[in-house]
Write an enzyme that holds these catalytic residues in place. Structure first.
Site, PDB file in Angstrom:
ATOM      1  N   ASP A   1       0.832  -1.216   0.000  1.00  0.00           N
ATOM      2  CA  ASP A   1       0.000   0.000   0.000  1.00  0.00           C
ATOM      3  C   ASP A   1       0.864   1.263   0.000  1.00  0.00           C
ATOM      4  OD1 ASP A   1       0.883  -0.164   2.592  1.00  0.00           O
ATOM      5  OD2 ASP A   1      -1.090   0.026   3.524  1.00  0.00           O
ATOM      6  N   SER A   2       2.201   1.090   0.031  1.00  0.00           N
ATOM      7  CA  SER A   2       3.082   2.254  -0.141  1.00  0.00           C
ATOM      8  C   SER A   2       2.865   2.881  -1.521  1.00  0.00           C
ATOM      9  CB  SER A   2       4.552   1.853   0.024  1.00  0.00           C
ATOM     10  OG  SER A   2       4.898   0.849  -0.911  1.00  0.00           O
TER      11      SER A   2
ATOM     12  N   ASP B   1      -1.056  -6.238  -0.226  1.00  0.00           N
ATOM     13  CA  ASP B   1      -1.290  -5.579   1.054  1.00  0.00           C
ATOM     14  C   ASP B   1      -2.781  -5.353   1.245  1.00  0.00           C
ATOM     15  OD1 ASP B   1       0.428  -4.888   3.063  1.00  0.00           O
ATOM     16  OD2 ASP B   1       1.227  -3.111   2.056  1.00  0.00           O
TER      17      ASP B   1
ATOM     18  N   LYS C   1      -0.970  -9.546   2.881  1.00  0.00           N
ATOM     19  CA  LYS C   1      -0.184  -9.070   4.033  1.00  0.00           C
ATOM     20  C   LYS C   1      -1.046  -8.110   4.832  1.00  0.00           C
ATOM     21  CE  LYS C   1       3.339  -5.902   3.659  1.00  0.00           C
ATOM     22  NZ  LYS C   1       2.816  -4.803   4.507  1.00  0.00           N
TER      23      LYS C   1
ATOM     24  N   GLU D   1       9.565  -4.053  10.019  1.00  0.00           N
ATOM     25  CA  GLU D   1       9.877  -2.725   9.475  1.00  0.00           C
ATOM     26  C   GLU D   1      10.478  -1.830  10.553  1.00  0.00           C
ATOM     27  OE1 GLU D   1       6.822  -0.894   7.123  1.00  0.00           O
ATOM     28  OE2 GLU D   1       8.017   0.926   6.843  1.00  0.00           O
TER      29      GLU D   1
HETATM   30  O1  KIV Z   1       3.563  -1.156   1.478  1.00  0.00           O
HETATM   31  C1  KIV Z   1       4.755  -1.484   1.480  1.00  0.00           C
HETATM   32  O2  KIV Z   1       5.529  -1.142   0.579  1.00  0.00           O
HETATM   33  C2  KIV Z   1       5.233  -2.293   2.597  1.00  0.00           C
HETATM   34  C3  KIV Z   1       6.714  -2.485   2.704  1.00  0.00           C
HETATM   35  C4  KIV Z   1       7.310  -1.285   3.321  1.00  0.00           C
HETATM   36  C5  KIV Z   1       7.044  -3.705   3.446  1.00  0.00           C
HETATM   37  O3  KIV Z   1       4.474  -2.732   3.386  1.00  0.00           O
END
Ligand code: KIV
Length: 272
Positions: free
Chosen positions: A51-52, A90, A120, A189
């Protein structure tokens, strides 16, 4: 002659097995079809549709704004490339917090509509029952502990974890809880490196670190950080393997110059 390497589809049990075989797990984030192909060709083990993408691609302040609809849109683009890497989606903020039923419903959407191989979600002890229910439904779950970006409103910022005695106690409890609930791996993290090392030694599931030192079982980075796409935003934990931001900017400026000076298109780019 060009050598083609045919590799088998990577599954969640195969990723779990990599810890036992002492093979370091390579994970990178992805949000589009082309990057999915390139990551897979490069032999990455895990493609995380994180979700980044909300902050790196969509311009949001934090990942709190990302919706299921946006995640599914990007996830589908990634899985259309049919990568052999394990695709982990995510679960965005609010998509699993209300109830076990909501968590299972949205995890099923990720797998059925989006083609994810696993999901995740952030949190430990508090999310263990949801992790268990999703796993019982048949969808592998990667847990996420340490700095939890979806909790930024409550925490008031992003801070390294595992510094205080209470954080250390909670991290141990949370990792035990997600492992017992059936998670096949866990992202750590921004956990103090010495703490991440201890946690990695104490659990049977692989830890995948970001900003958590060398002694996790694998490493994940946000791909745009690795590529240097946003020069103004390079986190300490990321290593810049390329400076694509400057390369792109240079190409855009050159195109603008060529158009303005009548240098584009040339004969070779025109049809008579
Ligand atoms: O959303 C993301 O990119 C993440 C990573 C930082 C592990 O959860």
């Amino acid at each position: 002659m060009k050598e083609t390497v045919i590799r088998k589809k990577i599954t969640a049990p195969a990723v779990r097995e990599m810890k036992r075989a002492r093979m370091r797990i390579v994970a990178l984030t992805c949000a589009d079809f082309v990057t999915s192909r390139l990551l897979d060709e490069a032999g990455v083990d895990v493609i995380l549709v994180g979700d980044s993408l909300g902050t790196t691609l969509l311009g949001y302040e934090s990942t709190v704004s990302v919706t299921m609809r946006e995640m599914l849109h990007h996830l589908k683009a990634v899985t259309r490339a049919r990568p052999k890497a394990l695709v982990v989606a995510d679960m965005p903020f609010g998509s699993y917090h209300q109830s076990i039923a909501q968590a299972v419903r949205n995890a099923v959407r990720m797998a059925r509509e989006g083609g994810a191989d696993a999901v995740k979600l952030e949190g430990g002890f508090a999310q263990a029952e949801k992790i268990r229910a999703i796993v019982e439904t048949g969808i592998p779950v990667m847990a996420h502990l340490g700095l939890l970006p979806q909790s930024v409103l409550r925490e008031g910022g992003y801070r390294v974890q595992g510094r205080t005695a209470a954080q250390v106690r909670d991290l141990r409890r949370d990792l035990r809880a997600v492992e017992r609930a059936g998670a096949f791996a866990c992202v750590l993290e921004y956990v103090r490196a010495s703490m991440a090392r201890k946690l990695t030694a104490q659990t049977s599931i692989p830890t995948i670190g970001i900003g958590s030192g060398l002694h996790c079982d694998g490493q994940v980075l946000v791909t745009s950080d690795l590529l240097g796409l946003q020069a103004w935003l390079t986190p300490k934990a990321a290593r810049k393997y390329a400076d694509l931001g400057s390369i792109m900017s240079g190409a855009f400026k050159q195109f603008a110059r060529d158009v303005r000076e009548g240098d584009f298109p040339g004969k070779e780019e025109s049809f008579e």
